[in-house]
Design a protein around this motif. Structure first.
Motif, PDB file in Angstrom:
ATOM      1  N   ARG A 606       0.919  -1.266   0.027  1.00  0.00           N
ATOM      2  CA  ARG A 606       0.068  -0.104  -0.068  1.00  0.00           C
ATOM      3  C   ARG A 606       0.947   1.218  -0.088  1.00  0.00           C
ATOM      4  O   ARG A 606       0.368   2.289  -0.555  1.00  0.00           O
ATOM      5  CB  ARG A 606      -0.913   0.029   1.164  1.00  0.00           C
ATOM      6  N   LEU A 609       1.918   1.930  -3.534  1.00  0.00           N
ATOM      7  CA  LEU A 609       0.887   2.334  -4.222  1.00  0.00           C
ATOM      8  C   LEU A 609       0.510   3.944  -3.857  1.00  0.00           C
ATOM      9  O   LEU A 609       0.068   4.815  -4.632  1.00  0.00           O
ATOM     10  CB  LEU A 609      -0.674   1.543  -4.107  1.00  0.00           C
ATOM     11  N   ASP A 610       0.545   4.205  -2.497  1.00  0.00           N
ATOM     12  CA  ASP A 610       0.511   5.606  -2.198  1.00  0.00           C
ATOM     13  C   ASP A 610       1.383   6.676  -2.696  1.00  0.00           C
ATOM     14  O   ASP A 610       1.416   7.686  -2.803  1.00  0.00           O
ATOM     15  CB  ASP A 610       0.612   5.666  -0.586  1.00  0.00           C
ATOM     16  N   VAL A 641      -4.166  -6.002  -2.889  1.00  0.00           N
ATOM     17  CA  VAL A 641      -4.157  -4.587  -2.301  1.00  0.00           C
ATOM     18  C   VAL A 641      -4.412  -3.524  -3.216  1.00  0.00           C
ATOM     19  O   VAL A 641      -5.287  -2.465  -3.119  1.00  0.00           O
ATOM     20  CB  VAL A 641      -2.602  -4.390  -1.772  1.00  0.00           C
ATOM     21  N   ALA A 642      -4.086  -3.680  -4.254  1.00  0.00           N
ATOM     22  CA  ALA A 642      -4.460  -2.614  -5.604  1.00  0.00           C
ATOM     23  C   ALA A 642      -5.828  -2.703  -5.762  1.00  0.00           C
ATOM     24  O   ALA A 642      -6.380  -1.666  -5.920  1.00  0.00           O
ATOM     25  CB  ALA A 642      -3.449  -3.059  -6.920  1.00  0.00           C
ATOM     26  N   ARG A 644      -8.113  -2.951  -3.699  1.00  0.00           N
ATOM     27  CA  ARG A 644      -8.942  -2.332  -2.607  1.00  0.00           C
ATOM     28  C   ARG A 644      -8.508  -0.993  -2.428  1.00  0.00           C
ATOM     29  O   ARG A 644      -8.980  -0.218  -1.553  1.00  0.00           O
ATOM     30  CB  ARG A 644      -8.877  -3.023  -1.257  1.00  0.00           C
ATOM     31  N   HIS A 645      -7.374  -0.650  -2.958  1.00  0.00           N
ATOM     32  CA  HIS A 645      -6.703   0.642  -2.853  1.00  0.00           C
ATOM     33  C   HIS A 645      -7.361   1.796  -3.540  1.00  0.00           C
ATOM     34  O   HIS A 645      -7.721   1.709  -4.546  1.00  0.00           O
ATOM     35  CB  HIS A 645      -5.027   0.698  -3.212  1.00  0.00           C
ATOM     36  N   GLY A 646      -7.545   2.535  -3.003  1.00  0.00           N
ATOM     37  CA  GLY A 646      -8.558   3.889  -3.493  1.00  0.00           C
ATOM     38  C   GLY A 646      -9.838   3.763  -3.632  1.00  0.00           C
ATOM     39  O   GLY A 646     -10.490   4.435  -3.936  1.00  0.00           O
ATOM     40  N   ARG A 701      -7.208   2.558   8.167  1.00  0.00           N
ATOM     41  CA  ARG A 701      -6.318   1.707   7.720  1.00  0.00           C
ATOM     42  C   ARG A 701      -5.830   0.697   8.876  1.00  0.00           C
ATOM     43  O   ARG A 701      -5.650  -0.487   8.634  1.00  0.00           O
ATOM     44  CB  ARG A 701      -5.046   2.229   7.531  1.00  0.00           C
ATOM     45  N   ALA A 706      -8.120  -0.240   2.769  1.00  0.00           N
ATOM     46  CA  ALA A 706      -7.022   0.627   2.042  1.00  0.00           C
ATOM     47  C   ALA A 706      -7.742   1.822   1.403  1.00  0.00           C
ATOM     48  O   ALA A 706      -8.052   1.880   0.206  1.00  0.00           O
ATOM     49  CB  ALA A 706      -6.646  -0.372   1.242  1.00  0.00           C
ATOM     50  N   ALA A 708      -7.793   5.720   0.210  1.00  0.00           N
ATOM     51  CA  ALA A 708      -6.823   6.854  -0.503  1.00  0.00           C
ATOM     52  C   ALA A 708      -7.352   8.328  -0.177  1.00  0.00           C
ATOM     53  O   ALA A 708      -8.462   8.425  -0.240  1.00  0.00           O
ATOM     54  CB  ALA A 708      -6.726   6.417  -1.980  1.00  0.00           C
TER      55      ALA A 708
END
Length: 855
Positions: A606, A609-610, A641-642, A644-646, A701, A706, A708
């Motif tokens: 994460r 990705l951030d 993770v990607a 769910r990210h954002g 978090r 996750a 953004a």
């Protein structure tokens, strides 16, 4: 000595200096640079300055043990003393050949430093040095000797002195002076003293044996025992105060067989090898540690990249922050303090100077990172060599009982650079591959600076030496305790004789002992002179040579890692910087050593990705830099993770959460862990919170989501670490150990100025009504007399003695040869300045012609 020779013998130190040539004066000023700060006006002022207490103490502190013992022996010799008497005090009746061989150099060193002056038959110690080294009840001499018979009997009644003569078997005299001389003659006559002591009771001789090597004072009662009475009656013990007696110096010297010191040390103690290794092993070990030192500095400043610890109000790093730094570097606290101080000394670390002052990397750190590894190491090594800040004292207390903190004030020890250089030089004198016994190194340093260090191993120079051995090993200057090839180049040492073959493998240590075959170094009768300060060009050249020797030994950075199925990556060596920087974001360091192990976690992915990386970017990066196939669990981890990210978006309302999946928002609201965020639904896809966006982001978090962050325009915010830098800073200047040694150009100019000033102050001149004699005053004449004398000198070519007051009001005497007088100015060749100058006539206090024989 003939009467003519006696007439030319110097009567003072100034006269002795006046008789020296320019080379001898240059040697004096080089050995005692405090004498040239500022430049003396003449040789009389130079002699006065050379006799001041501060200057003499400083000179004595720089003497080796035997040279200091020579000065101590001269302090207890009759004044003036001849060369043979002084040598006898050092060599004793047995005429120790080692002392005889070392004595000429020791005496020459004392003469060179103007601590001793006069011809060989009339040697004199500078008065201040005699006061410091001669024995007295308040300040016992290191020789352990007491006062002379004349000094001890100065307050004794004449009748009592005559009684002593009678008891000693000497004829009485008509006065106390001759009686003291007669008793002194007895005590200095070896044959008669032997006869006198042969008749002494054994108990009395036992009393003398306890006092002979000092301290020479003892206590007696009002009714002394018979063994003491026998000694007192014959003057072998003399009373100095009620209840106190002293052993006269002449008696002690007879009992010591003429020696002023119990242990005369004409030769420096040898530095004993402790172990031997093949030179190649030493160099590779040192190179490995050198690379580790670079990685440690980088890791330290990377840890402080966004702003390091705050600066204490009194300056420095707090104990808590030092502990935290030690944990981050995985080293003990004293070692962490060393690395922090080294980065500061190299100019890579400083305080930012803000209101909330913090430590951070300097712009020089970014420039340092771009240099080749060998050059980065030489920057650190040269900074360490010359730094006076000493990490070893951190945790101790200053004179006001305040704790000394890392990066704080009070850490400078001006002797540190000299001790470091000397320790490395002594290591360079050993065979290649040989390490030194720390105790023998300390003993050698004590011998070379006898007055600065006590006999114990706890004095500052001893501690500096031991810290040097440890720090040089950590920095990669030494390997396994032996000086490396690049370490020799760094200090400008020549390669020593090759170490003998030991028949062992490259890693085996050889403990030195009676059976070792290490070559024996026969030391000269005097130590090597201290190295002269190297110029900046010489230092740069030495650093460049060291870097060239080190560069081939440093490991080449790798461009790949080995990915494993347990979500780890193994770096089998140092990584190239772009690869290492990316991995630091994408994974967490799990272990260090010869190979570094990175672990991939949802949080680390994460984090990448951030920082703006997409899942496809991460897959491509791993495929490019892995020598093994990318494991499927790692691929799934990144994709999960990607995915769910954002999905959740957080902005500032106070703060809000928006998501197209209302079921996910229902899950968040129903979770008890979200109660502290005080969430409420504003719309099916929006939640509002009473917390700020950063708190909301971290809270979600921690719950396993996750989210953004997004901007006011609704775009995802990419969060990258902000590298905090200080304004441009210069590295801390070393605190010098006294004035710097003058270079050749300064020495030449100073000697010319001193000679010229001495000429102006000592040249005879013709007496005049206005200036009947010198008296150390400026000549005084009227303006008309001054002008007439100047004009006459232009015509005749005569040389004049003038007094002159400059614009600052400073008065001086000068010897000039006028060339032209016009417009209220005189142009003349100034013998004092050794150049043609122009002087306003109204600033000339007076003028006098030189005596005919000097004109």
């Amino acid at each position: 000595m003939s009467s003519d020779e006696k007439q030319v013998a110097p009567r003072s130190l100034a006269e002795a200096l006046r008789a020296k040539d320019d080379g001898s004066l240059a040697a004096l000023l080089r050995a005692r640079p405090d004498l040239i700060t500022p430049v003396p006006t003449d040789l009389t002022q130079l002699a006065t300055r050379a006799g001041t207490r501060a200057s003499v103490v400083r000179a004595l502190e720089r003497l080796d043990r035997f040279t200091l013992q020579t000065a101590e022996a001269l302090a207890v010799a009759p004044e003036p003393a001849d060369r043979e008497t002084l040598l006898a005090l050092l060599a004793g009746d047995e005429n120790d050949p080692a002392v005889v061989g070392a004595f000429p150099h020791a005496l020459a060193a004392l003469r060179e430093q103007a601590l001793v002056w006069g011809p060989d038959d009339r040697l004199r110690l500078v008065r201040t040095a005699r006061e410091l080294l001669a024995p007295s009840p308040q300040h016992p001499s290191p020789t352990g000797l007491g006062p002379t018979v004349a000094e001890a009997t100065s307050g004794m009644s004449p009748g009592r002195i005559q009684e002593i003569l009678t008891a000693a078997g000497l004829p009485t005299t008509h006065d106390a002076v001759s009686a003291v001389a007669s008793l002194t003659g007895l005590f200095t006559d070896r044959a008669r003293m032997a006869e006198l002591l042969a008749a002494a009771p054994p108990d009395s001789l036992d009393v003398l044996s306890r006092l002979v090597w000092g301290p020479p004072y003892g206590q007696v009662t009002a009714d002394p025992a018979s063994r003491l009475r026998w000694l007192l009656d014959r003057g072998l013990l003399l009373p100095t105060a009620p209840g106190t007696v002293v052993l006269p110096r002449e008696v002690a010297l007879h009992l010591r067989a003429g020696r002023a010191h119990r242990d005369t040390q004409p030769l420096p103690p040898a530095v004993e090898p402790a172990a031997t290794h093949r030179p190649q092993v030493v160099d590779t070990t040192a190179a490995g540690q050198a690379y580790t030192s670079l990685a440690t500095i980088e890791e330290l400043l990377k840890d402080w990249d966004e702003g390091g610890p705050t600066v204490l109000r009194a300056g420095g790093l707090s104990v808590r922050d030092l502990k935290r730094t030690a944990v981050a570097l995985d080293v003990p606290e004293p070692v962490a303090a060393f690395w922090v101080e080294l980065a500061y000394a190299a100019g890579l670390l400083a305080s930012d100077g803000e209101a909330d002052e913090r430590y951070a990397a300097t712009p020089a750190y970014d420039e340092w990172l771009e240099l080749p590894a060998a050059e980065r190491w030489t920057r650190l090594a040269t900074a360490w060599l010359s730094a006076t800040r000493t990490a070893g004292v951190i945790g101790g207390r200053d004179t006001k009982e305040r704790t000394l903190a890392a990066l704080g004030p009070g850490l400078d020890r001006s002797a540190a650079p000299e001790v470091r250089h000397r320790v490395l030089t002594l290591l360079a004198a050993l065979p290649e591959g040989a390490s030194a016994s720390p105790d023998s190194l300390v003993a050698r340093l004590h011998w070379e600076r006898a007055l600065r260090g006590a006999a114990s191993s706890d004095d500052l120079r001893a501690r500096l030496a031991r810290w040097t051995l440890s720090e040089a090993e950590s920095l990669g200057i030494t390997g396994r305790g032996a000086l490396s090839a690049h370490g020799r180049a760094l200090i400008g040492a020549q390669p020593s004789a090759a170490a003998p073959e030991t028949g062992t493998d490259s890693g085996a240590e050889q403990a030195s002992g009676p059976g070792d075959k290490l070559p024996v170094h026969h030391h000269r009768h005097h130590p090597a002179p201290p190295p002269q300060p190297r110029s900046a060009a010489e230092l740069a050249s030495a650093a460049a040579r060291a870097g060239k020797l080190l560069a081939p030994l440093l490991p080449e950075p790798l461009d790949h890692v080995l990915l494993q199925a347990d979500l780890t990556a193994v770096a089998p060596g140092p990584l190239q910087r772009p690869l290492a920087d990316t991995l630091d974001v994408l994974a967490d360091v799990e272990s260090k050593g010869g190979a570094t192990v990175y672990r991939f976690t949802p949080g680390s992915v994460r984090r990448a990705l951030d920082a703006g990386r997409s899942a496809s970017d991460l897959h491509a990066f791993l495929s490019e830099h892995s020598r093994t196939p990318v494991p499927q669990p790692l691929t799934y981890l990144i994709d999960d993770v990607a995915r769910r990210h954002g999905h959740l978006r957080i902005g500032s309302a106070s703060a809000y959460v928006r998501c197209d999946d209302d079921a996910l928002l229902n899950e968040i609201v129903a979770d008890k862990r979200s109660q502290g965020l005080r969430l409420r639904r504003l719309a099916p896809t929006v939640l509002a919170a009473q917390a700020d966006p950063a708190t909301l982001l971290e809270g979600l978090r921690s719950m396993g989501f996750a989210p953004a962050a997004e901007s006011a325009e609704g775009d995802v915010l990419i969060t990258r670490a902000h590298a905090h830098r200080t304004p441009p800073r210069t590295a801390p200047e070393p605190v010098p150990d006294g004035p710097p040694s003058p270079d050749t150009t300064l020495l030449g100019a100073a000697i010319r100025a001193i000679r010229a000033g001495d000429l102006a102050s000592t040249t005879p001149h013709k007496p005049t009504a206005a200036a009947p004699g010198r008296n150390g005053t400026l000549p005084r004449t009227t303006s008309a007399e001054t002008l007439a004398t100047m004009q006459a000198a232009v015509l005749t070519g005569d040389t004049l003695w003038i007094g002159y007051v400059n614009a600052e009001g400073s008065a001086s005497q000068r010897v000039i040869a006028p060339i032209k007088v016009e417009g209220g100015f005189v142009t003349a060749y100034d013998h004092t300045a050794d150049e043609v100058r122009t002087y306003p006539l109204h600033r000339v206090t007076g003028v006098a012609e030189l005596a005919d024989e000097q004109a």
